[in-house]
Write a protein that holds these residues in place. Structure first.
Motif, short mmCIF file in Angstrom:
data_model
loop_
_atom_site.label_atom_id
_atom_site.label_comp_id
_atom_site.label_asym_id
_atom_site.label_seq_id
_atom_site.Cartn_x
_atom_site.Cartn_y
_atom_site.Cartn_z
N GLY A 180 10.16 -19.71 45.37
CA GLY A 180 11.22 -20.84 44.78
C GLY A 180 10.73 -22.14 45.63
O GLY A 180 10.74 -23.21 44.97
N LYS A 181 10.49 -22.13 46.88
CA LYS A 181 10.10 -23.19 47.59
C LYS A 181 8.98 -23.78 47.24
O LYS A 181 8.57 -24.99 47.06
N ALA A 182 7.86 -22.94 47.01
CA ALA A 182 6.57 -23.27 46.81
C ALA A 182 6.57 -24.01 45.33
O ALA A 182 5.79 -24.93 44.91
N ALA A 183 7.28 -23.48 44.45
CA ALA A 183 7.25 -23.99 43.05
C ALA A 183 7.90 -25.12 43.07
O ALA A 183 7.49 -26.24 42.29
N ALA A 184 9.20 -25.52 43.77
CA ALA A 184 9.94 -26.72 43.70
C ALA A 184 8.75 -28.01 44.32
O ALA A 184 8.91 -28.88 43.78
N LEU A 185 8.23 -27.53 45.53
CA LEU A 185 7.25 -28.59 46.25
C LEU A 185 6.19 -28.77 45.05
O LEU A 185 5.71 -29.94 45.19
N ARG A 186 5.66 -27.91 44.34
CA ARG A 186 4.49 -28.00 43.56
C ARG A 186 4.94 -29.03 42.16
O ARG A 186 4.45 -30.06 41.84
N LEU A 187 6.11 -28.82 41.71
CA LEU A 187 6.93 -29.59 40.43
C LEU A 187 6.88 -30.90 40.99
O LEU A 187 6.95 -31.92 40.30
N ALA A 188 7.71 -30.97 42.21
CA ALA A 188 8.02 -32.48 42.98
C ALA A 188 6.95 -33.40 42.82
O ALA A 188 6.95 -34.40 42.60
N ALA A 189 5.73 -32.71 43.24
CA ALA A 189 4.43 -33.35 43.61
C ALA A 189 3.88 -33.80 42.31
O ALA A 189 3.13 -34.86 42.12
N ASP A 190 4.26 -33.14 41.11
CA ASP A 190 3.89 -33.76 39.87
C ASP A 190 4.94 -34.57 39.27
O ASP A 190 4.84 -34.95 37.93
N GLY A 191 5.86 -35.23 39.99
CA GLY A 191 6.89 -35.96 39.48
C GLY A 191 7.93 -35.52 38.91
O GLY A 191 9.00 -36.16 38.08
N VAL A 192 8.25 -33.99 38.97
CA VAL A 192 9.42 -33.58 38.29
C VAL A 192 10.74 -33.77 39.28
O VAL A 192 10.59 -33.56 40.59
N LEU A 193 11.88 -34.23 38.78
CA LEU A 193 13.16 -34.18 39.47
C LEU A 193 13.35 -32.78 39.69
O LEU A 193 13.64 -31.74 38.98
N ILE A 194 13.56 -32.34 41.12
CA ILE A 194 14.11 -30.99 41.31
C ILE A 194 15.70 -30.88 41.79
O ILE A 194 15.91 -31.62 42.50
N SER A 195 16.04 -29.63 41.04
CA SER A 195 17.56 -29.47 41.55
C SER A 195 17.67 -28.15 42.27
O SER A 195 17.24 -27.17 41.81
N LEU A 196 17.62 -28.18 43.69
CA LEU A 196 17.55 -26.84 44.56
C LEU A 196 18.82 -26.18 44.57
O LEU A 196 19.67 -26.81 44.79
#
Length: 211
Positions: free
Chosen positions: A62-78
């Motif tokens: 979950g963390k790895a996915a969130a960090l990866r998506l955030a790096a591509d400009g996706v707003l993350i809701s954790l």
């Protein structure tokens, strides 16, 4: 219901493309590679920014996915139960220039997860992807030594928690027709037997039949 549904096994798949290969799919939009530039700081541009809710987002996949998506400009809701890890990861995302919302919530709590989705949609303007990743390994034990409570705890977290997260999200996903992603495991396969993993393997097999 519109949208594309995918299961997650060894890698994160969003709308059928592996992020490990550097490809993200959002509906009919395809992005090759990962955007290394930090997203624009300041107010969230709800017309262009994608939003992904990630349960169990403070550790592991979950963390790895969130960090990866955030790096591509996706707003993350954790969403996670570990407040300390949530805070640390949120700070990591923000320092990298990303946008993040943080929810300390139990995924099996229907009212709580409904509030998570509602607040995310209100803050971000939409929900484009839910990564229902939250779950536990639970007790590892021969079946004869399992207590009913320990067995039920794993099923409750991994199966019921996924159901609650997906159910809470559907009203918002109907508006845009994007993606719901689950985390399964090789433990759901008969070819990958693990001693003492009966509760965990059962829960992950159930997710393979969720849709």
């Amino acid at each position: 219901m519109p949208g594309v549904w995918r299961r997650l096994f060894s890698f994160l798949y969003i709308d059928g493309a592996s992020c490990s290969a550097g490809t993200l799919w959002w509906g009919n939009e395809k992005k090759q590679g990962i955007n290394k530039k930090s997203p624009t700081k300041g107010a969230i541009n709800i017309k262009t920014k994608k939003t992904a809710v990630t349960t169990g987002g403070a550790s592991g996949i979950g963390k790895a996915a969130a960090l990866r998506l955030a790096a591509d400009g996706v707003l993350i809701s954790l969403v996670d139960l570990n407040a300390e890890r949530l805070s640390t990861e949120a700070e990591e995302i923000r320092l990298a220039g990303g946008e993040v919302l943080v929810f300390h919530e139990d995924i099996t709590n229907e009212q709580g997860m409904a509030c998570v989705m509602q607040k995310t949609a209100e803050e971000a303007g939409s929900i484009d992807c839910v990564f229902a990743n939250g779950g536990i390994l639970g007790t590892v034990s021969p079946i004869e030594h399992f207590t009913k409570e320990n067995w039920a705890k794993t099923i409750e977290n991994n199966v019921v928690g996924t159901f609650v997260a997906v159910k809470s999200d559907i009203p918002y996903m109907k508006e845009r027709g994007e993606s719901i992603v689950l985390t399964s495991s090789v433990s759901s396969s008969r070819q990958f037997a693990q001693e003492g993993f009966s509760a965990y393997s059962t829960s992950k097999t159930a997710l393979c039949r969720f849709f």
